[in-house]
Design a protein around this motif. Structure first.
Motif, PDB file in Angstrom:
ATOM      1  N   TYR A 128      -5.865   9.590   6.391  1.00 52.14           N
ATOM      2  CA  TYR A 128      -4.838  10.467   6.790  1.00 52.14           C
ATOM      3  C   TYR A 128      -3.810  10.659   5.715  1.00 52.14           C
ATOM      4  O   TYR A 128      -3.616   9.721   4.799  1.00 52.14           O
ATOM      5  CB  TYR A 128      -3.901   9.575   7.910  1.00 52.14           C
ATOM      6  N   CYS A 145      -6.607   5.326   8.494  1.00 47.73           N
ATOM      7  CA  CYS A 145      -6.052   5.628   9.996  1.00 47.73           C
ATOM      8  C   CYS A 145      -6.811   5.421  11.037  1.00 47.73           C
ATOM      9  O   CYS A 145      -8.152   5.508  10.959  1.00 47.73           O
ATOM     10  CB  CYS A 145      -5.275   6.706  10.107  1.00 47.73           C
ATOM     11  N   PHE A 189      -1.817   3.258  10.866  1.00 44.67           N
ATOM     12  CA  PHE A 189      -1.649   3.759   9.896  1.00 44.67           C
ATOM     13  C   PHE A 189      -1.607   2.780   8.467  1.00 44.67           C
ATOM     14  O   PHE A 189      -0.513   2.035   8.836  1.00 44.67           O
ATOM     15  CB  PHE A 189      -0.672   4.947   9.858  1.00 44.67           C
ATOM     16  N   ASP A 204       5.002   1.289  13.534  1.00 46.70           N
ATOM     17  CA  ASP A 204       3.849   1.337  14.127  1.00 46.70           C
ATOM     18  C   ASP A 204       4.339   1.030  15.561  1.00 46.70           C
ATOM     19  O   ASP A 204       3.837   1.770  16.374  1.00 46.70           O
ATOM     20  CB  ASP A 204       3.011   0.442  13.848  1.00 46.70           C
TER      21      ASP A 204
END
Ligand SMILES: *[C@@H]1O[C@H](CO)[C@@H](O)[C@H](O)[C@H]1NC(C)=O
Length: 251
Positions: A128, A145, A189, A204
């Protein structure tokens, strides 16, 4: 978006369904049930092996080269405003697809409707690149990711018409609708550049706590990615196999 589910040239050589796929006579009084079962079986077969004769690669994992999600398109004006570029994505889990219902199978009018579910969900693993903000916090980064969509369901509707190629009748599915939903999105991620570890963890959990808003932002683009992949697969089948071979009068 570039797709890699399909390979091979587009020469019009009439094909048949792979011999180990289930077949349904159009005169079957339980045609919708038969098609649900045959479709589910075909997805399972294609998951690991693809369908070489039809030029289809395996679909579990299903490879998508890119999915681009841009805040520039006017949809993102809430707490979440991110450009998210996903690449080299492998989507795992389609082998568990269940065709819950074929609601319409109108062979002579080229109209099909079905409802499918992957109760176990699918996981998108890849790279990503992200740039934007969540609330007032800037959030940028790139790396690996993993995005899980639990319990996904899709409503699929195809409408088409007859096309004659080299004297053979094919079904051409001109109109294609695909609506995707999930009951839970989870994201992780790696490597957000500007966040220290602590902030990264908080981000997150913030993203995951607010998964529904994030899903609303991502949905159209992820839906479009899945939709294109499946449209390509269905089109491969419809453009290569004469309609009367796909839906024979007798088996
Ligand atoms: C999965 O999604 C469908 C459709 O949204 C819903 O009816 C069903 O209850 C969900 N199942 C689970 C286990 O969440």
């Amino acid at each position: 978006m570039l797709l890699c589910v399909a390979a091979g040239a587009a020469a019009v050589v009439p094909k048949a369904l792979p011999s180990n796929w289930k077949k349904c006579s159009r005169d079957n009084p339980k045609l919708r049930e038969c098609l649900a079962d045959a479709t589910e079986h075909a997805i399972k077969e294609m998951s690991k092996k693809g369908a070489k004769g039809l030029g289809l690669f395996p679909i579990d994992p299903l490879f998508l080269s890119r999915v681009d999600i841009d805040r520039g398109d006017g949809r993102t004006n809430g707490a979440v405003a991110i450009d998210l570029h996903l690449s080299d994505l492998n989507i795992h889990g389609l082998r568990h697809t269940k065709v819950l219902n074929v609601a319409e199978a109108d062979i002579s009018n080229y109209h099909f409707k079905m409802f499918v579910q992957v109760a176990k969900g699918v996981t998108l693993k890849g790279q990503y690149k992200m740039d934007g903000k969540v609330l007032v916090l800037p959030i940028t980064g790139e790396g690996k990711c993993e995005i899980s969509l639990e319990n996904i369901t899709a409503h699929i509707e195809l409408r088409g018409n007859e096309v004659i190629k080299d004297g053979q009748k094919y079904g051409y599915m001109a109109d294609w609708k695909f609506l995707l939903d999930t009951t839970r999105l989870r994201m992780s991620f790696d490597n957000r550049l500007n966040s220290n570890k602590q902030l990264g963890k908080q981000m997150d959990s913030f993203l995951n706590d607010n998964w529904n808003e994030i899903w609303q932002e991502l949905r159209d683009d992820i839906q479009e990615a899945f939709s294109s992949a499946f449209r390509e697969i269905f089109n491969r089948i419809f453009t290569k196999i004469p309609y009367d071979n796909l839906f024979p009068h007798h088996l």
